[in-house]
Write an enzyme that holds these catalytic residues in place. Structure first.
Site, PDB file in Angstrom:
ATOM      1  N   TYR A  94       0.840  -1.201   0.000  1.00  0.00           N
ATOM      2  CA  TYR A  94       0.000   0.000   0.000  1.00  0.00           C
ATOM      3  C   TYR A  94       0.871   1.246   0.000  1.00  0.00           C
ATOM      4  O   TYR A  94       2.025   1.231   0.423  1.00  0.00           O
ATOM      5  CB  TYR A  94      -0.963   0.014   1.182  1.00  0.00           C
ATOM      6  CG  TYR A  94      -0.338   0.266   2.547  1.00  0.00           C
ATOM      7  CD1 TYR A  94      -0.248   1.551   3.081  1.00  0.00           C
ATOM      8  CD2 TYR A  94       0.151  -0.792   3.314  1.00  0.00           C
ATOM      9  CE1 TYR A  94       0.310   1.777   4.333  1.00  0.00           C
ATOM     10  CE2 TYR A  94       0.708  -0.583   4.559  1.00  0.00           C
ATOM     11  CZ  TYR A  94       0.782   0.709   5.075  1.00  0.00           C
ATOM     12  OH  TYR A  94       1.336   0.936   6.312  1.00  0.00           O
ATOM     13  N   CYS A  95       0.306   2.331  -0.506  1.00  0.00           N
ATOM     14  CA  CYS A  95       0.948   3.650  -0.443  1.00  0.00           C
ATOM     15  C   CYS A  95      -0.090   4.630   0.097  1.00  0.00           C
ATOM     16  O   CYS A  95      -0.984   4.240   0.856  1.00  0.00           O
ATOM     17  CB  CYS A  95       1.515   4.063  -1.796  1.00  0.00           C
ATOM     18  SG  CYS A  95       0.299   4.165  -3.137  1.00  0.00           S
ATOM     19  N   TRP A  96       0.000   5.889  -0.249  1.00  0.00           N
ATOM     20  CA  TRP A  96      -0.894   6.892   0.335  1.00  0.00           C
ATOM     21  C   TRP A  96      -2.339   6.697  -0.107  1.00  0.00           C
ATOM     22  O   TRP A  96      -3.255   6.650   0.713  1.00  0.00           O
ATOM     23  CB  TRP A  96      -0.398   8.291  -0.029  1.00  0.00           C
ATOM     24  CG  TRP A  96      -1.300   9.396   0.425  1.00  0.00           C
ATOM     25  CD1 TRP A  96      -2.002  10.267  -0.357  1.00  0.00           C
ATOM     26  CD2 TRP A  96      -1.609   9.763   1.772  1.00  0.00           C
ATOM     27  NE1 TRP A  96      -2.735  11.153   0.405  1.00  0.00           N
ATOM     28  CE2 TRP A  96      -2.510  10.859   1.733  1.00  0.00           C
ATOM     29  CE3 TRP A  96      -1.227   9.271   3.013  1.00  0.00           C
ATOM     30  CZ2 TRP A  96      -3.020  11.465   2.870  1.00  0.00           C
ATOM     31  CZ3 TRP A  96      -1.734   9.870   4.156  1.00  0.00           C
ATOM     32  CH2 TRP A  96      -2.622  10.957   4.075  1.00  0.00           C
ATOM     33  N   SER A 102       2.524   2.218  -4.932  1.00  0.00           N
ATOM     34  CA  SER A 102       2.242   0.804  -4.658  1.00  0.00           C
ATOM     35  C   SER A 102       1.967   0.039  -5.948  1.00  0.00           C
ATOM     36  O   SER A 102       2.311  -1.147  -6.061  1.00  0.00           O
ATOM     37  CB  SER A 102       1.048   0.679  -3.702  1.00  0.00           C
ATOM     38  OG  SER A 102      -0.097   1.321  -4.227  1.00  0.00           O
ATOM     39  N   TYR A 123      -3.331   3.933   2.278  1.00  0.00           N
ATOM     40  CA  TYR A 123      -3.397   4.314   3.682  1.00  0.00           C
ATOM     41  C   TYR A 123      -4.641   5.150   3.982  1.00  0.00           C
ATOM     42  O   TYR A 123      -5.211   5.042   5.070  1.00  0.00           O
ATOM     43  CB  TYR A 123      -2.139   5.107   4.077  1.00  0.00           C
ATOM     44  CG  TYR A 123      -2.244   5.691   5.465  1.00  0.00           C
ATOM     45  CD1 TYR A 123      -2.008   4.912   6.588  1.00  0.00           C
ATOM     46  CD2 TYR A 123      -2.620   7.023   5.650  1.00  0.00           C
ATOM     47  CE1 TYR A 123      -2.121   5.432   7.872  1.00  0.00           C
ATOM     48  CE2 TYR A 123      -2.746   7.555   6.927  1.00  0.00           C
ATOM     49  CZ  TYR A 123      -2.501   6.751   8.029  1.00  0.00           C
ATOM     50  OH  TYR A 123      -2.641   7.279   9.299  1.00  0.00           O
TER      51      TYR A 123
END
Length: 348
Positions: A94-96, A102, A123
């Site tokens: 996962y990323c932001w 991601s 996130y």
């Protein structure tokens, strides 16, 4: 083995072997999914430079430079973090916002042959879920509150209850703070951010069984710098309480033991006491600061308990709450263990 779908929701979080956080180290430090491994595709400096380039020269130039760094960093993670991972390893990334960082990482991992997946919404989706859980989980649980003035051994009794198999929620442990002006932890460990505290709290709440009581210390709505969610604070305020009644001398001995480390830096202790300015007469505060500088901790702690903490505790007592007074002759490990055994037998 069939590959996992490329994009999954939070419901599938526990179906993966490893959760990888592709955000920058600073983003990870502020908060992350519990248990997630930091594997940034851009460092803090790289992320800042790419963001500036995006604003000044447009997305193409930013992606051309960022793509080089992302590829290099992913290659390093594969070489260092994943050198021993078998072909059946299943990572979730996962990323932001579940976007390019991601997405690029998952593409690489799937090309290698791992059944990698990307967390939908990243996130931000996780954070929305945490906020929802903080609102929904506390009312579902049956709370039992340990109460009593400073030095009553509440935290030690809570740990004794856990050793006897009771369900407990250690809020001070999650907050890394004892909840008073002198409540910082002695090892210098900072408190978590509010978001990190929320994540740890949700992780702890989800492990508790609604069919069994949960023991928790009486806490104010704020523990150091972090805030309890309203639903949890309200639940603690309304729950039945067991009021520990301990002789003052025994309480003072426990406080002296728990806070002895403050005597290592007398001046720092005196400065901490300055936070009480306006709450007590100036001459009282000056006397306490002088005792701190002189290392006269027994006298200092005795007056702090009698003139500050005990009155503060009495003023904060909730009204109309079922309360059982439980006298304890002392707060020795043997007494607390025996008490914990009796309570667990009465409240399985």
């Amino acid at each position: 083995m069939a590959h996992a779908p490329a994009i999954v929701t939070l419901d599938a979080l526990h179906a993966f072997d490893t959760v990888l956080d592709a955000r920058s180290p600073a983003e990870y430090a502020l908060d992350h999914i519990p248990g997630a491994v930091s594997a940034p595709v851009l460092s803090d400096d790289e992320r800042r430079i790419v963001g500036t380039l995006y604003k000044q020269r447009g997305p193409f130039e930013a992606r051309r430079l960022g793509g080089v760094w992302v590829a290099r960093n992913i290659a390093q993670h594969v070489q260092r973090l994943m050198a021993d991972k078998p072909a059946a390893w299943r990572p979730l990334v996962y990323c932001w916002r579940g976007g390019q960082r991601s997405g690029a990482f998952v593409l690489w991992l799937r090309q290698i042959g791992w059944a990698a997946a990307q967390l939908q919404g990243g996130y931000k989706a996780y954070r929305r879920w945490v906020v929802q859980q903080l609102d929904a989980l506390p009312p579902r649980l049956t709370w039992r509150v340990l109460a009593g003035p400073t030095g009553s051994g509440k935290t030690r009794l809570l740990h004794a209850l856990a050793q006897q198999g009771a369900q407990v929620l250690d809020l001070e442990g999650l907050a890394h703070h004892r909840g008073s002006i002198l409540g910082a932890w002695p090892d210098g460990q900072p408190q978590p951010s509010q978001k990190a505290f929320d994540s740890a709290l949700v992780d702890a709440l989800r492990r508790l069984e609604p069919t069994r009581p949960v023991w928790v210390e009486a806490e104010s709505r704020k523990i150091g710098t972090v805030q309890l969610p309203t639903t949890l604070a309200d639940a603690i305020q309304r729950a039945p309480r067991v009021e520990l009644e301990v002789p003052f001398a025994a309480r003072l001995a426990l406080v002296r033991q728990d806070y002895a480390w403050l005597g290592r830096d007398p001046e720092a202790l005196a400065q901490r006491l300055a936070a009480l300015r306006g709450l007590h007469p100036n001459d009282t505060l000056q006397r306490w600061q002088q005792w701190a500088r002189q290392g006269r901790l027994d006298e200092l702690f005795a007056e702090l308990m009698a003139l500050h903490y005990d009155p503060l505790y009495r003023r904060a007592l909730p009204r109309g709450v079922a309360t059982t007074v439980w006298p304890l002759p002392d707060v020795t490990p043997a007494t607390l263990q025996a008490t914990a055994c009796a309570w667990v037998a009465a409240h399985p």
